[in-house]
Design an enzyme around this catalytic site. Structure first.
Site, PDB file in Angstrom:
ATOM      1  N   ALA A  11       0.826  -1.213   0.000  1.00 38.91           N
ATOM      2  CA  ALA A  11       0.000   0.000   0.000  1.00 38.91           C
ATOM      3  C   ALA A  11       0.857   1.259   0.000  1.00 38.91           C
ATOM      4  O   ALA A  11       0.458   2.297   0.519  1.00 38.91           O
ATOM      5  CB  ALA A  11      -0.909  -0.011   1.224  1.00 38.91           C
ATOM      6  N   ALA A  12       2.056   1.161  -0.575  1.00 40.39           N
ATOM      7  CA  ALA A  12       2.962   2.313  -0.541  1.00 40.39           C
ATOM      8  C   ALA A  12       2.943   3.125  -1.823  1.00 40.39           C
ATOM      9  O   ALA A  12       3.596   4.158  -1.907  1.00 40.39           O
ATOM     10  CB  ALA A  12       4.385   1.840  -0.255  1.00 40.39           C
ATOM     11  N   ARG A  17      -1.946   8.461 -10.371  1.00 42.49           N
ATOM     12  CA  ARG A  17      -3.051   8.608 -11.324  1.00 42.49           C
ATOM     13  C   ARG A  17      -4.365   9.014 -10.655  1.00 42.49           C
ATOM     14  O   ARG A  17      -5.315   9.405 -11.310  1.00 42.49           O
ATOM     15  CB  ARG A  17      -3.241   7.303 -12.126  1.00 42.49           C
ATOM     16  CG  ARG A  17      -2.163   7.115 -13.185  1.00 42.49           C
ATOM     17  CD  ARG A  17      -2.190   5.711 -13.764  1.00 42.49           C
ATOM     18  NE  ARG A  17      -1.518   4.746 -12.906  1.00 42.49           N
ATOM     19  CZ  ARG A  17      -1.486   3.431 -13.125  1.00 42.49           C
ATOM     20  NH1 ARG A  17      -2.103   2.927 -14.179  1.00 42.49           N
ATOM     21  NH2 ARG A  17      -0.857   2.615 -12.309  1.00 42.49           N
ATOM     22  N   GLN A  74       8.236   1.827   3.308  1.00 43.43           N
ATOM     23  CA  GLN A  74       9.069   1.750   2.105  1.00 43.43           C
ATOM     24  C   GLN A  74       9.415   3.203   1.758  1.00 43.43           C
ATOM     25  O   GLN A  74       8.567   3.941   1.264  1.00 43.43           O
ATOM     26  CB  GLN A  74       8.271   1.089   0.956  1.00 43.43           C
ATOM     27  CG  GLN A  74       9.066   0.938  -0.327  1.00 43.43           C
ATOM     28  CD  GLN A  74       8.188   0.549  -1.520  1.00 43.43           C
ATOM     29  OE1 GLN A  74       6.970   0.724  -1.500  1.00 43.43           O
ATOM     30  NE2 GLN A  74       8.807   0.041  -2.566  1.00 43.43           N
ATOM     31  N   TYR A 367     -40.430  21.721  13.577  1.00 43.33           N
ATOM     32  CA  TYR A 367     -39.120  21.345  14.102  1.00 43.33           C
ATOM     33  C   TYR A 367     -39.292  20.865  15.534  1.00 43.33           C
ATOM     34  O   TYR A 367     -39.776  21.618  16.392  1.00 43.33           O
ATOM     35  CB  TYR A 367     -38.121  22.506  14.052  1.00 43.33           C
ATOM     36  CG  TYR A 367     -36.850  22.161  14.798  1.00 43.33           C
ATOM     37  CD1 TYR A 367     -36.036  21.110  14.360  1.00 43.33           C
ATOM     38  CD2 TYR A 367     -36.480  22.830  15.971  1.00 43.33           C
ATOM     39  CE1 TYR A 367     -34.899  20.739  15.061  1.00 43.33           C
ATOM     40  CE2 TYR A 367     -35.329  22.461  16.675  1.00 43.33           C
ATOM     41  CZ  TYR A 367     -34.554  21.419  16.215  1.00 43.33           C
ATOM     42  OH  TYR A 367     -33.436  21.039  16.909  1.00 43.33           O
ATOM     43  N   ASN A 387     -35.444  25.057  21.166  1.00 45.35           N
ATOM     44  CA  ASN A 387     -34.677  24.309  22.180  1.00 45.35           C
ATOM     45  C   ASN A 387     -33.357  24.966  22.547  1.00 45.35           C
ATOM     46  O   ASN A 387     -32.682  24.547  23.469  1.00 45.35           O
ATOM     47  CB  ASN A 387     -34.416  22.878  21.691  1.00 45.35           C
ATOM     48  CG  ASN A 387     -33.676  22.851  20.373  1.00 45.35           C
ATOM     49  OD1 ASN A 387     -33.812  23.754  19.547  1.00 45.35           O
ATOM     50  ND2 ASN A 387     -32.882  21.821  20.160  1.00 45.35           N
TER      51      ASN A 387
END
Ligand code: UD1
Ligand code: CA
Length: 451
Positions: A11-12, A17, A74, A367, A387
């Site tokens: 995953a390095a 792209r 890496q 509301y 509120n």
């Protein structure tokens, strides 16, 4: 005894792209970061250890992985072979086998990874890898086989001859190696290719040259091998993942009117005979009971719906709707709201941290925030629970069978007793006793004038 197994996820890559500031493997896909799929696939094998090879500035990736795997950095991105070389110091003693997965191949399924391991056990040999025949092999490594069907080599697209480019069986990027053989082959890698990289794929031909055997397991479903290198492939992976999930729900008895436009998270559960219209998103831990009807444009995120619930073009998050309740069109129900059974929330109404007990109705543009409403309360059109006083939020309590006249405002905190009636247009600033009627601004007890 089963042989020891180590898993390595690559995953390095910089994901050039993708043209993104976010590391490629953290891009969201089907409701989860892409790397989740590789982690789940590795976890499905129950290996002794999982290593993830990450890039030099991958704090975010390391943070996400947490204690699910061990990160190995890496520093320079010199190719997939170089990436695996970074894990070698941790491997030498472990013996057994190594599974290598690419972090950018999220459509491979856990059962396929398990099948590859079994295939390797049965076939023997130095390594086994996953392949597929695809309509468009552009960009992928091609599998060159011997006449007996075993693998001779993997040739990368950029290095392939015209004859090799015509091969439509491609390398998925999922391998299982005998650890000792992998380590030996990695030691011999050279970067004499079009990309000047150390290719993991070159270890295959090295092993063959040493007299070894490598087998390829071809998956029938070519979508499993899609690599995500750019945004177009990301969108395609997203589409395919969704379709796969939807097909599963269809088999379980759910109707989708426009499946191509619906998004379903991995955790979503849908009861039998529910109908999902188009442009619907069911995200997070959403649970639908049987026979629900979710109208077009609805967005549910971790919503829990009972049986026979109808939602029309509405947004519901982190909230619960009981059996036979209905919401919308254009309701917004959020913040831990709870509707008990047979509650009706109608057009343009917003609920936040509101509990409506069974039989209550709020039919039109109101509301209701931070409030508990008893049973059979009627909220007239355009009521507002004020509120927030600018500093704090306050909670109100409305008794059973209270009638809130249209356009009334309740300045929280107020307690309205059972059966009380609030006249239309009132502003309630004080508690209202049980059974009383109040009217006006500010609301006062209603006294019938003598005529
Ligand atoms: C790779 C394969 C190709 C295969 C395809 C499947 C090689 C040489 N080629 O090509 O045969 O058909 O995947 O999708 O392996 N990575 C690192 N460090 C690096 C380089 C890459 O960790 O220095 C990681 C990337 O993050 C990615 C994976 O390795 O997760 C694959 O790298 P990528 O550059 O995407 O390889 P492809 O050109 O797609
Ligand atoms: Ca790739």
């Amino acid at each position: 005894m089963a042989q020891s197994l180590t898993a390595i996820i690559l995953a390095a890559g910089e994901g050039t792209r993708m043209n993104s500031k976010l590391p490629k493997v953290l891009h969201p896909l089907g409701g989860q970061p892409m790397i989740d799929y590789a982690l789940e696939n590795a976890e499905a094998l129950n290996p002794q250890k999982i290593y993830v090879v990450v890039g030099a500035h991958a704090e975010e990736v390391i943070g996400y992985i947490g204690d699910r795997a061990i990160p190995v950095v890496q520093k320079q991105r010199l190719g997939t072979g170089h990436a695996v070389q970074q894990v070698v110091p941790f491997l030498k003693k472990s013996g057994g086998n190594v599974v290598i997965l690419y972090g950018d191949a999220p459509l491979t399924q856990p059962q396929t990874v398990q099948a590859l391991r079994q295939f390797h056990q049965v076939q023997g040999g130095e390594a086994a890898l996953l392949s597929a025949r695809v309509a468009d092999p552009f960009g992928y490594g091609r599998i060159v086989r011997h006449e007996d069907g075993t693998v001779n080599s993997i040739v990368e697209h950029k290095d392939a001859s015209e004859e090799e480019l015509a091969i439509n069986e491609i390398n998925a990027g999922l391998y299982i190696f005998k650890t000792a053989k992998l380590v030996e082959a990695l030691g011999k890698l050279k970067a004499n290719n079009a990309k000047k990289e150390y290719y993991l794929t070159d270890t295959i031909h090295y092993l063959i040259n040493q007299g070894g055997k490598v087998h390829a397991l071809m998956v029938p479903d070519a979508t499993e091998v899609l690599g995500v290198n750019d945004r177009e492939q990301l969108a395609e992976a997203h589409r395919l993942l969704n379709l796969r999930r939807i097909e599963e729900h269809q088999r379980e008895g759910v109707t989708f009117l426009h499946p191509g436009s619906v998004e379903v998270s991995a955790q979503t559960l849908i009861g039998k005979d529910s109908i999902i219209e188009g442009n619907v998103q069911l995200l997070g831990r959403t649970v639908l009971g049987e026979n629900c009807h979710i109208g077009s444009g609805s967005h549910l995120n971790s919503a829990k719906l009972g049986k026979n619930v109808v939602v029309r073009s509405s947004r519901i998050s982190e909230s619960t709707l009981g059996d036979n309740s209905d919401a919308g069109p254009f309701a917004h129900i959020r913040g831990g709201s709870v509707l008990d059974k047979n509650v009706h929330v109608g057009t343009g109404t917003e609920l936040k941290n509101a509990h409506l007990a069974s039989g209550s109705k709020a039919g039109h543009f109101s509301y209701i925030g931070d409030a508990h409403l008893g049973k059979d309360v009627n909220v007239g059109a355009g009521c507002v629970f004020a509120n927030y006083d600018g500093k704090n939020k306050h909670h109100s309590k409305i008794g059973d069978k209270v009638f809130l006249g249209s356009n009334s405002t309740l300045v929280a905190p107020v307690v309205i007793g059972k059966g009380a009636v609030i006249g239309a247009g009132s502003v309630v600033t004080k508690d209202v006793p049980t059974g009383k009627t109040v009217v006006g601004v500010p609301a006062k007890p209603f006294v019938k004038k003598r005529s």
